[in-house]
Write an enzyme that holds these catalytic residues in place. Sequence first.
Site, PDB file in Angstrom:
ATOM      1  N   ARG A  31       7.005  12.553  -1.135  1.00  0.00           N
ATOM      2  CA  ARG A  31       7.029  11.171  -1.599  1.00  0.00           C
ATOM      3  C   ARG A  31       6.429  11.115  -2.989  1.00  0.00           C
ATOM      4  O   ARG A  31       5.380  11.731  -3.239  1.00  0.00           O
ATOM      5  CB  ARG A  31       6.225  10.281  -0.649  1.00  0.00           C
ATOM      6  CG  ARG A  31       6.402   8.796  -0.912  1.00  0.00           C
ATOM      7  CD  ARG A  31       5.389   7.960  -0.144  1.00  0.00           C
ATOM      8  NE  ARG A  31       4.133   7.841  -0.888  1.00  0.00           N
ATOM      9  CZ  ARG A  31       3.162   6.980  -0.561  1.00  0.00           C
ATOM     10  NH1 ARG A  31       3.294   6.206   0.503  1.00  0.00           N
ATOM     11  NH2 ARG A  31       2.060   6.920  -1.278  1.00  0.00           N
ATOM     12  N   TYR A  37       0.282   1.022  -6.887  1.00  0.00           N
ATOM     13  CA  TYR A  37       0.087   1.488  -5.509  1.00  0.00           C
ATOM     14  C   TYR A  37       0.388   2.982  -5.385  1.00  0.00           C
ATOM     15  O   TYR A  37       1.303   3.512  -6.006  1.00  0.00           O
ATOM     16  CB  TYR A  37       1.014   0.716  -4.560  1.00  0.00           C
ATOM     17  CG  TYR A  37       1.158   1.383  -3.219  1.00  0.00           C
ATOM     18  CD1 TYR A  37       0.158   1.259  -2.258  1.00  0.00           C
ATOM     19  CD2 TYR A  37       2.259   2.183  -2.925  1.00  0.00           C
ATOM     20  CE1 TYR A  37       0.254   1.897  -1.046  1.00  0.00           C
ATOM     21  CE2 TYR A  37       2.370   2.823  -1.708  1.00  0.00           C
ATOM     22  CZ  TYR A  37       1.373   2.680  -0.773  1.00  0.00           C
ATOM     23  OH  TYR A  37       1.470   3.329   0.426  1.00  0.00           O
ATOM     24  N   ASP A  48       7.997   4.950  -1.795  1.00  0.00           N
ATOM     25  CA  ASP A  48       7.496   3.792  -1.066  1.00  0.00           C
ATOM     26  C   ASP A  48       7.480   2.579  -1.991  1.00  0.00           C
ATOM     27  O   ASP A  48       6.744   2.545  -2.976  1.00  0.00           O
ATOM     28  CB  ASP A  48       6.085   4.085  -0.553  1.00  0.00           C
ATOM     29  CG  ASP A  48       5.534   2.978   0.341  1.00  0.00           C
ATOM     30  OD1 ASP A  48       6.252   1.984   0.566  1.00  0.00           O
ATOM     31  OD2 ASP A  48       4.396   3.124   0.814  1.00  0.00           O
ATOM     32  N   HIS A  61       6.692  -0.432  -0.809  1.00  0.00           N
ATOM     33  CA  HIS A  61       5.514  -1.123  -0.257  1.00  0.00           C
ATOM     34  C   HIS A  61       5.674  -2.636  -0.228  1.00  0.00           C
ATOM     35  O   HIS A  61       4.772  -3.386  -0.629  1.00  0.00           O
ATOM     36  CB  HIS A  61       4.235  -0.725  -1.005  1.00  0.00           C
ATOM     37  CG  HIS A  61       3.039  -0.640  -0.104  1.00  0.00           C
ATOM     38  ND1 HIS A  61       2.025  -1.566  -0.114  1.00  0.00           N
ATOM     39  CD2 HIS A  61       2.713   0.252   0.859  1.00  0.00           C
ATOM     40  CE1 HIS A  61       1.117  -1.249   0.790  1.00  0.00           C
ATOM     41  NE2 HIS A  61       1.513  -0.142   1.399  1.00  0.00           N
ATOM     42  N   GLU A 120      11.207   3.309   1.204  1.00  0.00           N
ATOM     43  CA  GLU A 120      10.402   2.797   2.318  1.00  0.00           C
ATOM     44  C   GLU A 120       9.936   1.379   2.047  1.00  0.00           C
ATOM     45  O   GLU A 120       9.536   1.053   0.923  1.00  0.00           O
ATOM     46  CB  GLU A 120       9.197   3.735   2.485  1.00  0.00           C
ATOM     47  CG  GLU A 120       8.152   3.295   3.455  1.00  0.00           C
ATOM     48  CD  GLU A 120       6.930   4.198   3.389  1.00  0.00           C
ATOM     49  OE1 GLU A 120       5.848   3.743   3.802  1.00  0.00           O
ATOM     50  OE2 GLU A 120       7.039   5.352   2.920  1.00  0.00           O
ATOM     51  N   GLU A 176       5.951   0.531   9.248  1.00  0.00           N
ATOM     52  CA  GLU A 176       4.567   0.954   9.437  1.00  0.00           C
ATOM     53  C   GLU A 176       3.670  -0.200   9.866  1.00  0.00           C
ATOM     54  O   GLU A 176       2.625   0.017  10.484  1.00  0.00           O
ATOM     55  CB  GLU A 176       4.016   1.618   8.175  1.00  0.00           C
ATOM     56  CG  GLU A 176       3.773   0.711   6.998  1.00  0.00           C
ATOM     57  CD  GLU A 176       3.218   1.468   5.795  1.00  0.00           C
ATOM     58  OE1 GLU A 176       2.203   1.011   5.240  1.00  0.00           O
ATOM     59  OE2 GLU A 176       3.792   2.503   5.430  1.00  0.00           O
ATOM     60  N   ARG A 222       9.429   3.436  11.217  1.00  0.00           N
ATOM     61  CA  ARG A 222       8.174   4.071  10.836  1.00  0.00           C
ATOM     62  C   ARG A 222       6.990   3.621  11.689  1.00  0.00           C
ATOM     63  O   ARG A 222       5.830   3.798  11.313  1.00  0.00           O
ATOM     64  CB  ARG A 222       7.866   3.804   9.351  1.00  0.00           C
ATOM     65  CG  ARG A 222       8.970   4.336   8.427  1.00  0.00           C
ATOM     66  CD  ARG A 222       8.479   4.548   7.016  1.00  0.00           C
ATOM     67  NE  ARG A 222       7.458   5.573   6.994  1.00  0.00           N
ATOM     68  CZ  ARG A 222       6.168   5.351   6.734  1.00  0.00           C
ATOM     69  NH1 ARG A 222       5.724   4.129   6.490  1.00  0.00           N
ATOM     70  NH2 ARG A 222       5.307   6.343   6.732  1.00  0.00           N
ATOM     71  N   GLU A 254       5.045  11.434   8.271  1.00  0.00           N
ATOM     72  CA  GLU A 254       4.144  11.330   7.124  1.00  0.00           C
ATOM     73  C   GLU A 254       2.877  12.132   7.405  1.00  0.00           C
ATOM     74  O   GLU A 254       2.350  12.113   8.515  1.00  0.00           O
ATOM     75  CB  GLU A 254       3.792   9.869   6.875  1.00  0.00           C
ATOM     76  CG  GLU A 254       2.897   9.658   5.668  1.00  0.00           C
ATOM     77  CD  GLU A 254       2.617   8.193   5.387  1.00  0.00           C
ATOM     78  OE1 GLU A 254       2.186   7.876   4.259  1.00  0.00           O
ATOM     79  OE2 GLU A 254       2.828   7.361   6.299  1.00  0.00           O
ATOM     80  N   TRP A 281       1.267  -7.204  -1.295  1.00  0.00           N
ATOM     81  CA  TRP A 281       0.699  -5.913  -1.685  1.00  0.00           C
ATOM     82  C   TRP A 281       1.344  -4.804  -0.888  1.00  0.00           C
ATOM     83  O   TRP A 281       1.695  -3.779  -1.387  1.00  0.00           O
ATOM     84  CB  TRP A 281      -0.818  -5.880  -1.458  1.00  0.00           C
ATOM     85  CG  TRP A 281      -1.393  -4.564  -1.916  1.00  0.00           C
ATOM     86  CD1 TRP A 281      -1.673  -4.191  -3.200  1.00  0.00           C
ATOM     87  CD2 TRP A 281      -1.704  -3.436  -1.112  1.00  0.00           C
ATOM     88  NE1 TRP A 281      -2.150  -2.899  -3.235  1.00  0.00           N
ATOM     89  CE2 TRP A 281      -2.167  -2.403  -1.943  1.00  0.00           C
ATOM     90  CE3 TRP A 281      -1.612  -3.162   0.257  1.00  0.00           C
ATOM     91  CZ2 TRP A 281      -2.561  -1.148  -1.480  1.00  0.00           C
ATOM     92  CZ3 TRP A 281      -2.006  -1.924   0.722  1.00  0.00           C
ATOM     93  CH2 TRP A 281      -2.469  -0.934  -0.137  1.00  0.00           C
TER      94      TRP A 281
END
Length: 402
Positions: free
Chosen positions: A147, A159, A210, A212, A236, A262, A283, A339, A402
């Site tokens: 990643r 991030y 990612d 995010h 992601e 996630e 995820r 991950e 975020w």
Amino acid sequence: MKISAAEVIVTAPGRNYVTLKLTTDEGVVGYGDATLNGRELAVEAYLREHVLPLLAGRDAARIGDTWQYLYRGAYWRRGPVTMTAISAVDQALWDIKGKVAGLPVYELLGGRAREAVTVYGHASGADVDDLLADVARHLELGYTAVRVQAKIPGMDSTYGLHTGPNIYEPASGALPKEEVWNTAAYLDFIPTLMGRVREEFGYGFHLLHDVHHRLTPIEAARLGAALEPYRMFWIEDATPAEDQSAFRLIRSHTVTPLAVGEVFNSIWDCRELITERLIDYVRTSVTHAGGISHVRRIMDLADLYGVRSGSHGPGDISPVGLAANLHLDLAIPNFGIQEYMGHRDPAAEVFDWGYRYENGMLWPSDRPGLGVEFDEEAARRFPYDPKYLPVARLADGAMHDW
């Protein structure tokens, strides 16, 4: 065999972890991970005040019944705090069952479907050259999937960046750090960054990124289309997934694979995404989505629709939680990738885990149960250290995801 004692232990060997310890009347001990980054004490309190009093005297072998008791028996269902607490109990009971049987948990789940679990590492950099050096380091370590995140020009913070040699840990400070986000700068930079990575290292490894949760659906669609030449393994969390139908729009504009989940904590959070084939990887993690028992149901549903696993596994999941995910990864037919970030020092002083990283994969141990032991005396040397995840604002001061 009955549960005779239960205890929640909060410790911070490198970062905060919440560990559940269950003991049976025959002296068998099981451990579960109850860590929820930035909200650790909420889960600790939920377990201590509302769950542990219900466990004394329960049959430790009845994992499914205990799961249903804690889920259906609470009128206020789901949510990250509740499901993380249930997960910790579930993990600990599977750990006990494996120890009683003298077998690793993956054997109780049907045995290995693979010898080891392919993982992806996290490369990052303060600029493009710094990122390229970190990608090279990961490839030298044997990772076959990486990643990549890099500082976006013109933004004070970004991030996913490591700080020095340490494993990435976004939580910090007694109050949340505020970061400023610029979507236009991000969308301009990321395709160029991925192009540089492929130009430098070629296509002989999997490339992940990612987002995010930062983009609207149409912005995510634009990004996915722009990244198609670089053959991404996935992007992601392209957009917040509270509205599962938003992924229809993204899917209609790009063939870049999509991963999400996630922050999901139940099968209901991803049912539409899976059954409509709006994502390629789910995820959800064992720690945050009800334990091995519930995440196995999610992965069984996903398998019916060609969706594979890609479970969350950063540093804010303890070695117990990562081990639990590893056992499930080994057993399910639709495993995709896991991950893996490793664990910050001095985590090894508190947790003794049996799995190991080698040649881009995590290899399980043959220890019975989950295969992770916990040193309570060492844990007491590392008291809880309050930290929060950051928040994001736009340049005009408005709140952003975020």
